[in-house]
Design an enzyme around this catalytic site. Structure first.
Site, PDB file in Angstrom:
ATOM      1  N   CYS A  97       0.811  -1.221   0.000  1.00 50.08           N
ATOM      2  CA  CYS A  97       0.000   0.000   0.000  1.00 50.08           C
ATOM      3  C   CYS A  97       0.850   1.279   0.000  1.00 50.08           C
ATOM      4  CB  CYS A  97      -0.971  -0.033   1.159  1.00 50.08           C
ATOM      5  SG  CYS A  97      -2.426   0.963   0.854  1.00 50.08           S
ATOM      6  N   ARG A 131     -12.310   6.025  -1.250  1.00 49.86           N
ATOM      7  CA  ARG A 131     -11.395   5.048  -0.627  1.00 49.86           C
ATOM      8  C   ARG A 131     -11.867   3.659  -1.025  1.00 49.86           C
ATOM      9  NH1 ARG A 131      -7.573   6.897   2.347  1.00 49.86           N
ATOM     10  NH2 ARG A 131      -6.716   4.878   2.884  1.00 49.86           N
ATOM     11  N   HIS A 193      -3.389  -5.670   2.585  1.00 49.31           N
ATOM     12  CA  HIS A 193      -3.057  -5.703   4.016  1.00 49.31           C
ATOM     13  C   HIS A 193      -3.578  -7.016   4.616  1.00 49.31           C
ATOM     14  CE1 HIS A 193      -1.914  -1.459   4.334  1.00 49.31           C
ATOM     15  NE2 HIS A 193      -2.978  -1.138   3.639  1.00 49.31           N
TER      16      HIS A 193
END
Ligand code: GLN
Length: 244
Positions: A97, A131, A193
């Site tokens: 990320c 997002r 993640h």
């Protein structure tokens, strides 16, 4: 595996670039090497620190835009050049990320000047209007990889890099071209993640083998009893597929 083999993991900016469980990747790499009798150790490399010459494998976790400003500035100094030299010399690297964005050419956040990357991956990133948050499953050369994403950055790959995988569930690099992550030689980056590696042991072992090759030549890692890892992978995959 004889105990004569060593593996040094360089954990980049551990106090600034370490969100959404990313430290689990360092633990997975270290333990999976140690479980095979490899003398594995982790060295934290923070802002202003010099990069040890003996790092075989770098890990660069995710972080918020504010931290990325500080880290990007540090990478423009001797650290970035040392990391590039190590990778040119055969070290492997995994970036997640925010770290992934900074190993490309540039990251343009919402509320800051464009941040120069260290150009290890042929890609560019720009903060987008929404997002991307949720579970992700991709089809990769390492089989299906599972994780979760939380980023506004939209990453576009250049011709010098291949996607890490194709999206099966989730948004990935930019929510448009169906790709997620990037792979160029021994350098891999993605938005996954979770942490990523404990649930994706095949990918973790590939990184370890790539890193060991630098000093020990090609290695064939003996299999580990990955029942727990496979169960975690299956559970994450089922959860993600249910959100399709
Ligand atoms: N700040 C970057 C973004 O929002 C990276 C976030 C992260 O590392 N999870 O895209």
């Amino acid at each position: 595996m004889t105990g004569s083999r060593t593996l040094t993991i360089g954990w980049l900016y551990p106090t600034k670039m370490n969100i959404y469980g990313d430290r689990g990747n360092v633990l997975a790499l270290e333990r999976r090497a140690q479980w095979r009798g490899i003398d594995a150790r982790t060295v934290g490399i923070g802002v202003g620190d010099s990069v040890p010459e003996d790092v075989d494998l770098f890990f660069f976790g995710g972080g918020q835009d504010g931290e990325q400003v500080t880290v990007a500035r540090d990478l423009q100094g001797p650290s970035g050049a040392a990391i590039r030299r190590a990778v040119e010399g055969g070290a492997a690297l995994l970036a997640i990320c925010g770290g992934y964005q900074l190993i490309g050419h540039e990251y343009r956040p919402h509320a800051a000047e464009p941040l120069p990357g260290i150009g290890l991956l042929d890609l560019d990133t720009e903060a987008g209007p929404e997002r991307f948050i949720g579970n992700v499953v991709i089809d990769s050369p390492f089989g299906a990889l599972v994780g979760f994403e939380n980023h506004s950055g939209l990453t576009r790959l250049g011709p010098g890099v291949q996607p890490l995988g194709k999206i099966r569930v989730g948004r990935g690099n930019n929510g448009k071209d169906g790709t997620e992550g990037a792979l160029q030689g021994k350098v891999a980056g993605c938005y996954l993640h979770g942490s990523l590696l404990p649930k994706n042991p095949v990918f973790a072992d590939w990184l370890i083998a790539q890193a060991l090759e630098r000093r020990h030549g090609p290695v064939d890692l003996p299999p580990l009893p990955d029942d727990l890892e496979r169960a975690a992978h299956a559970s994450a995959s089922e959860r993600a597929m249910a959100t399709r």
